[in-house]
Design a protein around this motif. Structure first.
Motif, PDB file in Angstrom:
ATOM      1  N   SER A 374       0.823  -1.208   0.000  1.00  0.00           N
ATOM      2  CA  SER A 374       0.000   0.000   0.000  1.00  0.00           C
ATOM      3  C   SER A 374       0.856   1.257   0.000  1.00  0.00           C
ATOM      4  O   SER A 374       0.530   2.242  -0.658  1.00  0.00           O
ATOM      5  CB  SER A 374      -0.931  -0.003   1.220  1.00  0.00           C
ATOM      6  OG  SER A 374      -1.869  -1.034   1.119  1.00  0.00           O
ATOM      7  N   LYS A 378       1.632   3.943  -3.842  1.00  0.00           N
ATOM      8  CA  LYS A 378       1.376   5.381  -3.913  1.00  0.00           C
ATOM      9  C   LYS A 378       2.535   6.154  -4.535  1.00  0.00           C
ATOM     10  O   LYS A 378       2.392   7.318  -4.898  1.00  0.00           O
ATOM     11  CB  LYS A 378       1.076   5.922  -2.511  1.00  0.00           C
ATOM     12  CG  LYS A 378      -0.229   5.384  -1.939  1.00  0.00           C
ATOM     13  CD  LYS A 378      -0.502   5.901  -0.556  1.00  0.00           C
ATOM     14  CE  LYS A 378      -1.805   5.330  -0.024  1.00  0.00           C
ATOM     15  NZ  LYS A 378      -2.105   5.776   1.354  1.00  0.00           N
ATOM     16  N   LEU A 389      -5.906   4.090  -7.821  1.00  0.00           N
ATOM     17  CA  LEU A 389      -5.773   4.444  -6.412  1.00  0.00           C
ATOM     18  C   LEU A 389      -6.735   5.577  -6.053  1.00  0.00           C
ATOM     19  O   LEU A 389      -7.438   5.518  -5.042  1.00  0.00           O
ATOM     20  CB  LEU A 389      -4.325   4.850  -6.114  1.00  0.00           C
ATOM     21  CG  LEU A 389      -3.995   5.239  -4.678  1.00  0.00           C
ATOM     22  CD1 LEU A 389      -4.211   4.058  -3.748  1.00  0.00           C
ATOM     23  CD2 LEU A 389      -2.559   5.733  -4.589  1.00  0.00           C
ATOM     24  N   ARG A 390      -6.788   6.603  -6.890  1.00  0.00           N
ATOM     25  CA  ARG A 390      -7.696   7.726  -6.624  1.00  0.00           C
ATOM     26  C   ARG A 390      -9.159   7.265  -6.665  1.00  0.00           C
ATOM     27  O   ARG A 390      -9.977   7.687  -5.849  1.00  0.00           O
ATOM     28  CB  ARG A 390      -7.455   8.840  -7.655  1.00  0.00           C
ATOM     29  CG  ARG A 390      -6.200   9.673  -7.378  1.00  0.00           C
ATOM     30  CD  ARG A 390      -6.157  10.900  -8.258  1.00  0.00           C
ATOM     31  NE  ARG A 390      -5.908  10.551  -9.648  1.00  0.00           N
ATOM     32  CZ  ARG A 390      -4.702  10.485 -10.197  1.00  0.00           C
ATOM     33  NH1 ARG A 390      -3.624  10.731  -9.457  1.00  0.00           N
ATOM     34  NH2 ARG A 390      -4.555  10.184 -11.470  1.00  0.00           N
ATOM     35  N   SER A 392     -10.295   4.299  -5.979  1.00  0.00           N
ATOM     36  CA  SER A 392     -10.574   3.503  -4.788  1.00  0.00           C
ATOM     37  C   SER A 392     -10.785   4.396  -3.575  1.00  0.00           C
ATOM     38  O   SER A 392     -11.691   4.172  -2.762  1.00  0.00           O
ATOM     39  CB  SER A 392      -9.426   2.517  -4.536  1.00  0.00           C
ATOM     40  OG  SER A 392      -9.674   1.732  -3.397  1.00  0.00           O
ATOM     41  N   GLU A 393      -9.963   5.418  -3.437  1.00  0.00           N
ATOM     42  CA  GLU A 393     -10.120   6.340  -2.315  1.00  0.00           C
ATOM     43  C   GLU A 393     -11.460   7.069  -2.401  1.00  0.00           C
ATOM     44  O   GLU A 393     -12.137   7.287  -1.387  1.00  0.00           O
ATOM     45  CB  GLU A 393      -8.956   7.333  -2.300  1.00  0.00           C
ATOM     46  CG  GLU A 393      -7.625   6.671  -1.933  1.00  0.00           C
ATOM     47  CD  GLU A 393      -6.430   7.589  -2.138  1.00  0.00           C
ATOM     48  OE1 GLU A 393      -6.596   8.626  -2.840  1.00  0.00           O
ATOM     49  OE2 GLU A 393      -5.339   7.270  -1.628  1.00  0.00           O
ATOM     50  N   TYR A 439      -9.357  -1.486  -3.062  1.00  0.00           N
ATOM     51  CA  TYR A 439      -8.018  -1.975  -2.720  1.00  0.00           C
ATOM     52  C   TYR A 439      -7.164  -0.992  -1.936  1.00  0.00           C
ATOM     53  O   TYR A 439      -6.126  -1.372  -1.387  1.00  0.00           O
ATOM     54  CB  TYR A 439      -7.305  -2.481  -3.976  1.00  0.00           C
ATOM     55  CG  TYR A 439      -6.462  -1.475  -4.737  1.00  0.00           C
ATOM     56  CD1 TYR A 439      -5.077  -1.464  -4.600  1.00  0.00           C
ATOM     57  CD2 TYR A 439      -7.025  -0.576  -5.647  1.00  0.00           C
ATOM     58  CE1 TYR A 439      -4.295  -0.594  -5.324  1.00  0.00           C
ATOM     59  CE2 TYR A 439      -6.249   0.289  -6.376  1.00  0.00           C
ATOM     60  CZ  TYR A 439      -4.884   0.289  -6.219  1.00  0.00           C
ATOM     61  OH  TYR A 439      -4.110   1.144  -6.932  1.00  0.00           O
ATOM     62  N   SER A 440      -7.582   0.251  -1.790  1.00  0.00           N
ATOM     63  CA  SER A 440      -6.793   1.206  -0.989  1.00  0.00           C
ATOM     64  C   SER A 440      -7.193   1.202   0.484  1.00  0.00           C
ATOM     65  O   SER A 440      -6.832   2.104   1.235  1.00  0.00           O
ATOM     66  CB  SER A 440      -6.968   2.622  -1.547  1.00  0.00           C
ATOM     67  OG  SER A 440      -8.310   3.062  -1.369  1.00  0.00           O
ATOM     68  N   ASP A 443      -5.268   2.226   4.306  1.00  0.00           N
ATOM     69  CA  ASP A 443      -5.038   3.505   4.982  1.00  0.00           C
ATOM     70  C   ASP A 443      -5.874   3.609   6.253  1.00  0.00           C
ATOM     71  O   ASP A 443      -5.470   4.252   7.232  1.00  0.00           O
ATOM     72  CB  ASP A 443      -5.405   4.666   4.051  1.00  0.00           C
ATOM     73  CG  ASP A 443      -4.377   4.864   2.954  1.00  0.00           C
ATOM     74  OD1 ASP A 443      -3.281   4.299   3.071  1.00  0.00           O
ATOM     75  OD2 ASP A 443      -4.694   5.566   1.975  1.00  0.00           O
TER      76      ASP A 443
END
Length: 534
Positions: A374, A378, A389-390, A392-393, A439-440, A443
């Motif tokens: 993870s 990034k 990634l963006r 998923s967030e 998948y993120s 965090d």
């Protein structure tokens, strides 16, 4: 006692204290090979998986210049029939290749000089022991002379970090070849006379480098993270050993398993990262200790490789999806990659991925390594990876804020882009898409599948980390049924009951896929409600 020839048992004595996990039956496997046809062994495993501990143990056991009974009489090996027969009965040449590389660099020498340094040091030790060879005499002859003049005992070679030259000189093929030629000269077709070598044990991270399609030192039997065979239980800590440690130290075994388990071998079962287990015990904290090894520095480099399909595969792995891999043809070095399968195979050897030999698949083994992935992803300079990634967030934000239409649209997008229609035909397939989409999660969350709760098991649950103020997410999946049915199942089977004492909000998320929906662009639907305790 010398530095490289018969260094004694002090190294093992330092580590064989009350917290030592008894791995001495490894000695029995080597005893079986002494003066046998297959007396050369190379065992590879990841960094911080106890390679140097094993080397020090073997050195202490075989070295004929010391008495190691007090170190081994209370260990498992003492019960073996081979124990007394071989204890302190051999001359030992013990080499840590990293020390030669360090010496070369401190003296500003090119790495191609390392093989010469090894030979020079061994001969220097021989001369200290009054072995004065004639000019031009081979090392083999000098060792024979040593045997004849002193103990009359054969040598056992123990080479730790054998592959350090392959890793450190990865861009210097001449230095690699000179080093391989040295080993080949010693061990290819056992060029040392039978009088000299009783056995050899090499250990490192990588298997023996290939020369074309064959091993560069083909006389060695190899045991790796892909196929450890009889050496599997010595790769790391077994489940029984970890349970015993947790009982003695009053540690949470289930958390230990989640953080540091994940490797599994035939006839052995679960294998844990020993360094991380012991540091977790020492610090009373479950966290990633992988960052304390130089291996962590390489992950970004490997997942940034520009091979077809690698970006998607890394996203699948982070999402918790098992991925097929072909491990054949890998050159066993850090630079010769033909495609994504070679990158994945390298990551198996480095411990980043666990290999399922039955199904030919890889996965991220545990929470510790997931955390490292993870962090690394990034920093990857891949537009597709950064976009995913963006997305998923944003999906997490939409879920937490109750934006069910946006959640359904993103799941639809992932389904359309990442899944073959023929394979998307059951709830397991939908679950893979969910894990890929979210998948993120690391965090803020720990991910659970088939979480036992209430009167059944939730398909996927995201439990907030201790330092997170995000809500619990309980996700139930339905195939050709509506999202309301998923929410009703969560409530009727009382899944949230086991989680209500966490002291945070609980969101129930129902996601469905209707294969025959009239609108092909909206096959997925979503409903999000907040759990209200009765």
């Amino acid at each position: 006692m010398g530095t490289y020839i018969n260094p004694g048992n002090a190294g093992f004595r330092k580590i064989a204290g009350p917290n030592y996990v008894d791995k001495t039956l490894l000695i029995d496997l080597i005893n079986e090979r002494i003066n046998a046809e297959k007396n050369l062994v190379c065992v590879s495993r990841p960094r911080r998986f106890g390679k140097s501990y094993a080397a020090k143990m073997l050195t202490a056991y075989y070295d004929c210049t010391c008495d190691s009974h007090t170190l081994f009489d209370d260990k498992k090996i003492a019960e073996s029939d081979s124990y007394e027969k071989n204890l302190n009965q051999y001359n030992v040449i013990s080499l840590d290749i990293t020390s030669f590389i360090s010496d070369a660099r401190s003296n500003d020498l090119p790495l191609i000089e390392v093989p010469k340094m090894i030979m020079k040091e061994i001969r220097s030790e021989l001369r200290l022991l009054n072995v004065k060879p004639f000019s031009g005499q081979s090392l083999n002859s000098e060792l024979v002379q040593y045997i004849d003049e002193l103990h009359g005992k054969q040598f056992i070679f123990i080479i730790d970090e054998w592959d350090a030259m392959i890793r450190e000189a990865k861009d210097d093929p001449a230095a690699q070849q000179a080093y391989l030629n040295l080993l080949r000269g010693w061990f290819k077709n056992n060029s040392f006379t039978p009088k000299v070598v009783a056995a050899a044990y090499m250990t490192g991270i990588l298997p023996v480098k290939k020369d074309g399609s064959q091993s560069a030192i083909s006389d060695f039997d190899e045991f790796s993270m892909i196929k450890p065979l009889d050496f599997g239980e010595y790769v790391g800590f077994t489940e029984a050993e970890v349970k015993e440690i947790c009982e003695k130290k009053n540690a949470d075994f289930e958390m230990m398993k989640k953080w540091y388990d994940g490797y599994s071998f035939k006839n052995v079962g679960s294998v844990y990262n020993p360094n991380s287990v012991m540091k977790s015990i020492r610090n009373d904290d479950f966290d990633s200790y992988w960052t304390e090894t130089s291996a962590a520095e390489g992950l970004l480099e490997y997942i940034s490789q520009d091979y077809n399909g690698l970006t998607k595969t890394i996203a699948e792995l982070i999402g918790g999806v098992d991925v097929e891999v072909s491990t054949t043809g890998f050159a066993n070095d850090l630079t010769t990659f033909r495609g994504k399968d070679d990158v994945l195979t390298l990551m198996i050897h480095l411990g980043y991925l666990a290999y399922d030999s039955v199904n030919g698949t890889v996965r991220i083994p545990n929470e510790e390594i997931k955390k490292e992935f993870s962090k690394a992803v990034k920093q990857v300079n891949h537009k597709a990876t950064l976009d995913r990634l963006r997305e998923s967030e944003q999906l997490f934000l939409d879920t937490v804020n109750g934006n069910a239409d946006a959640v359904a649209a993103q799941i639809e997008k992932i389904h359309r882009e990442e899944t073959a229609p023929l394979h998307y035909n059951r709830e397991d397939s939908l679950r893979s898409v969910i894990k890929l989409a979210y998948y993120s999660y690391r965090d803020h969350y720990v991910q659970f599948e088939e979480l036992g709760a209430g009167e059944g098991c939730a398909d996927v649950a995201y439990i907030p980390r201790r330092d997170s103020d995000w809500p619990v997410l309980i996700i139930e999946l339905k195939w050709n049924k509506d999202a309301d049915g998923a929410i009703n199942q969560i409530q009727n089977k009382k899944y949230p009951e086991a989680l209500k004492n966490l002291g945070t909000k609980i969101l129930l998320v129902g996601i469905s896929y209707e294969k025959d929906a009239s609108d092909n662009s909206k096959k997925h639907t979503c409903k999000i409600v907040e759990y209200v305790p009765e």
